[in-house]
Design a protein around this motif. Sequence first.
Motif, PDB file in Angstrom:
ATOM      1  N   ARG A 104       2.297   8.782  14.438  1.00 16.98           N
ATOM      2  CA  ARG A 104       1.010   8.722  13.740  1.00 16.98           C
ATOM      3  C   ARG A 104       1.129   9.298  12.339  1.00 16.98           C
ATOM      4  N   LEU A 105       1.782  10.454  12.215  1.00 17.31           N
ATOM      5  CA  LEU A 105       1.907  11.066  10.902  1.00 17.31           C
ATOM      6  C   LEU A 105       2.724  10.175   9.967  1.00 17.31           C
ATOM      7  N   ALA A 106       3.854   9.646  10.451  1.00 18.01           N
ATOM      8  CA  ALA A 106       4.701   8.808   9.605  1.00 18.01           C
ATOM      9  C   ALA A 106       3.957   7.558   9.150  1.00 18.01           C
ATOM     10  N   PHE A 107       3.238   6.915  10.069  1.00 15.34           N
ATOM     11  CA  PHE A 107       2.524   5.686   9.731  1.00 15.34           C
ATOM     12  C   PHE A 107       1.380   5.952   8.755  1.00 15.34           C
ATOM     13  N   VAL A 108       0.570   6.951   9.054  1.00 11.31           N
ATOM     14  CA  VAL A 108      -0.599   7.215   8.205  1.00 11.31           C
ATOM     15  C   VAL A 108      -0.174   7.637   6.804  1.00 11.31           C
ATOM     16  N   LEU A 109       0.760   8.562   6.708  1.00 12.13           N
ATOM     17  CA  LEU A 109       1.166   9.036   5.391  1.00 12.13           C
ATOM     18  C   LEU A 109       1.809   7.928   4.565  1.00 12.13           C
ATOM     19  N   HIS A 110       2.669   7.127   5.197  1.00 16.81           N
ATOM     20  CA  HIS A 110       3.363   6.100   4.428  1.00 16.81           C
ATOM     21  C   HIS A 110       2.504   4.866   4.179  1.00 16.81           C
ATOM     22  N   ASP A 111       1.941   4.290   5.260  1.00 17.88           N
ATOM     23  CA  ASP A 111       1.251   3.008   5.121  1.00 17.88           C
ATOM     24  C   ASP A 111      -0.142   3.138   4.521  1.00 17.88           C
ATOM     25  N   MET A 112      -0.784   4.292   4.686  1.00 16.71           N
ATOM     26  CA  MET A 112      -2.151   4.435   4.188  1.00 16.71           C
ATOM     27  C   MET A 112      -2.231   5.277   2.920  1.00 16.71           C
ATOM     28  N   PHE A 113      -1.224   6.157   2.699  1.00  9.39           N
ATOM     29  CA  PHE A 113      -1.282   7.037   1.533  1.00  9.39           C
ATOM     30  C   PHE A 113      -0.031   6.964   0.663  1.00  9.39           C
TER      31      PHE A 113
END
Length: 275
Positions: A104-113
């Motif tokens: 979750r952290l990897a996806f949110v930070l990279h893909d959303m931010f």
Amino acid sequence: MLGSVAEADDALQEAWLRASAAGTEGVANLGGWLTTVVSRVCLNTLRTRRTRREDLFDEPPGSLVPERAAGGDGARDPEEEALLADSVGVALLVVLDRLSPAERLAFVLHDMFAVPFDDIGPMLERTPASARQLASRARRRVKGAETPPGRDPVRRRQVVDAFLSATRGGDFEALVGLLHPDVVLRADAAVVPTPEPVVVLGAHTVARGAMAAVGRARFTGPVRIDGAIGLAMARHGRLAVALAFTIVEGLITEIDVVAEPERLRALDLAVPEGR
């Protein structure tokens, strides 16, 4: 990251306290440093979050079916939670909740931010390549399986969107117009709750039951369930109830309301196309 305004506030406050205690003098990249602190606080929250299903609604689950509805004006629910559900999307929130904290952290930070993997890796105590793999795995789960052949996803989405809009707006006649006269609603025992599943028959009866769930509709959004469009009800980003629809010639003929934790976990959930 957390799917909850209240938990996000807590995370920011904890990060602020840490920053105040540690001091920021000499920090060359303050934004990056704060991103790291907040992300690690969120990661700890996700890791320690209770796994048991919580009662996230003011009204009991029985409001989904007629003649079992109870009161509850939703006063416990801050408006920000409903805005979060609309802006981020209920489907994305409930799918993210199924990822591991690291995914979750990897996806949110990279893909959303757009945080680079070179920065994400150290937050997770992993290599950038490992962080990239975590985000890729999460991305596949968010996208989900292909829509089964032989279905008209556009038309189905229109019908489900209209059902949600009519429920949110309390438009009884519009709901009846979307339902087949002999529509069947099946709700498992955890929805009501009762010792046995509940079956509701007929367009007017099912529509009256939907009217009792107007408050919850604020936290409901389209989601792909086993490849077909349905609805997910969630508070604080955690799936509580799923609605699967059978649609024939533009009318809803069956609604399956799922709240049993085992059945919810068995559902293949994904974000609808276009989100």
